[in-house]
Design a protein around this motif. Sequence first.
Motif, mmCIF file in Angstrom:
data_model
loop_
_atom_site.group_PDB
_atom_site.id
_atom_site.type_symbol
_atom_site.label_atom_id
_atom_site.label_comp_id
_atom_site.label_asym_id
_atom_site.label_seq_id
_atom_site.Cartn_x
_atom_site.Cartn_y
_atom_site.Cartn_z
ATOM 1 N N ASP A 17 31.179 -3.443 -8.376
ATOM 2 C CA ASP A 17 31.825 -4.308 -7.399
ATOM 3 C C ASP A 17 31.584 -3.780 -5.996
ATOM 4 O O ASP A 17 31.409 -2.572 -5.798
ATOM 5 C CB ASP A 17 33.329 -4.378 -7.665
ATOM 6 C CG ASP A 17 33.650 -5.168 -8.925
ATOM 7 O OD1 ASP A 17 32.877 -6.078 -9.265
ATOM 8 O OD2 ASP A 17 34.683 -4.869 -9.552
ATOM 9 N N PRO A 18 31.566 -4.659 -4.997
ATOM 10 C CA PRO A 18 31.351 -4.201 -3.621
ATOM 11 C C PRO A 18 32.475 -3.281 -3.161
ATOM 12 O O PRO A 18 33.637 -3.483 -3.529
ATOM 13 C CB PRO A 18 31.330 -5.503 -2.810
ATOM 14 C CG PRO A 18 32.044 -6.499 -3.666
ATOM 15 C CD PRO A 18 31.744 -6.123 -5.074
ATOM 16 N N ALA A 19 32.107 -2.262 -2.399
ATOM 17 C CA ALA A 19 33.107 -1.305 -1.907
ATOM 18 C C ALA A 19 34.116 -1.992 -0.999
ATOM 19 O O ALA A 19 35.301 -1.638 -0.984
ATOM 20 C CB ALA A 19 32.410 -0.161 -1.171
ATOM 21 N N GLU A 20 33.643 -2.966 -0.240
ATOM 22 C CA GLU A 20 34.530 -3.686 0.680
ATOM 23 C C GLU A 20 34.359 -5.189 0.452
ATOM 24 O O GLU A 20 33.669 -5.876 1.210
ATOM 25 C CB GLU A 20 34.211 -3.315 2.127
ATOM 26 C CG GLU A 20 34.446 -1.843 2.440
ATOM 27 C CD GLU A 20 34.130 -1.505 3.898
ATOM 28 O OE1 GLU A 20 33.861 -2.442 4.680
ATOM 29 O OE2 GLU A 20 34.157 -0.319 4.228
ATOM 30 N N PRO A 21 34.998 -5.713 -0.581
ATOM 31 C CA PRO A 21 34.824 -7.139 -0.882
ATOM 32 C C PRO A 21 35.377 -8.026 0.231
ATOM 33 O O PRO A 21 36.385 -7.698 0.869
ATOM 34 C CB PRO A 21 35.606 -7.323 -2.181
ATOM 35 C CG PRO A 21 36.576 -6.190 -2.226
ATOM 36 C CD PRO A 21 35.916 -5.043 -1.531
ATOM 37 N N ALA A 22 34.705 -9.125 0.431
ATOM 38 C CA ALA A 22 35.159 -10.082 1.445
ATOM 39 C C ALA A 22 36.209 -11.038 0.894
ATOM 40 O O ALA A 22 36.983 -11.618 1.665
ATOM 41 C CB ALA A 22 33.961 -10.875 1.972
ATOM 42 N N ASP A 25 41.956 -10.642 -3.604
ATOM 43 C CA ASP A 25 42.367 -10.530 -5.002
ATOM 44 C C ASP A 25 43.421 -11.608 -5.262
ATOM 45 O O ASP A 25 44.474 -11.614 -4.618
ATOM 46 C CB ASP A 25 42.952 -9.142 -5.248
ATOM 47 C CG ASP A 25 43.400 -8.932 -6.693
ATOM 48 O OD1 ASP A 25 43.375 -9.908 -7.477
ATOM 49 O OD2 ASP A 25 43.787 -7.799 -7.033
#
Length: 244
Positions: A17-22, A25
């Motif tokens: 998963d991306p470290a800093e999701p846009a 949740d």
Amino acid sequence: MSNEHTHSHAVPHPYADPAEPALPDPGMKLDLSRAALVVIDPQIDFLSPEGVSWPVFGKSITEHDTVRHIGELFAAAKEAGITVAVSPHYYYPCDHEWQFGGPLEKVMHSICMFDRKGPLTLDGFEGSGADFMPQYKPYILDGKTIIASPHKVYGPETNDLALQLRKHGVSQIILAGMAANLCVESHLREFLELGFEVAVVRDATAGPTLPDGDGYLAALINYRFIANALWTTDEVVKRLAAKP
């Protein structure tokens, strides 16, 4: 000659998963009183080295330990006492008379995937590619699990799965099974449109690995965009065991 300074950067795993999701949740909270485990196509032709599709799916199934994880989900769901449903895939002789189909449909028909001798007979079914994986049968054939009528292409629009779940008071679905970018993603999309809240179990599925692309990665990206939750098997098992 001076040594050049090199900087090594770890290459992220393509499925990480991306470290800093846009994206936010959605915060799905599992409610056992209205939840069901839905397992799609837990059948030999998908999940066993003896199955006809193993050359295409075996690599991904092995990498994600899909067979074991599906078994763990069945066991945990039965222990928790929630509704369990299976959406199988069967082809009868009449289905091979279809006059058109997409690429994967053509493949499934050509390799006789999920073939049965007819809708009203179990002749030759036991141990065939259309049969359930042996280790799952104690859970599926316990007289309590919903075995839906077969879906025919990818989604549940052609079977009675949604009806069965609604009749059991289900509004949350834990979704697992095969294959990630085909039947699982199609079931996910239809369930969302029907108003269900859906968590996909990311390591209890797998996808095709072909020169045409990585089906698992394609599905994973879409799960991040549209599923209400994306959990691992371990996370689901802990949630199922949690006391209200």
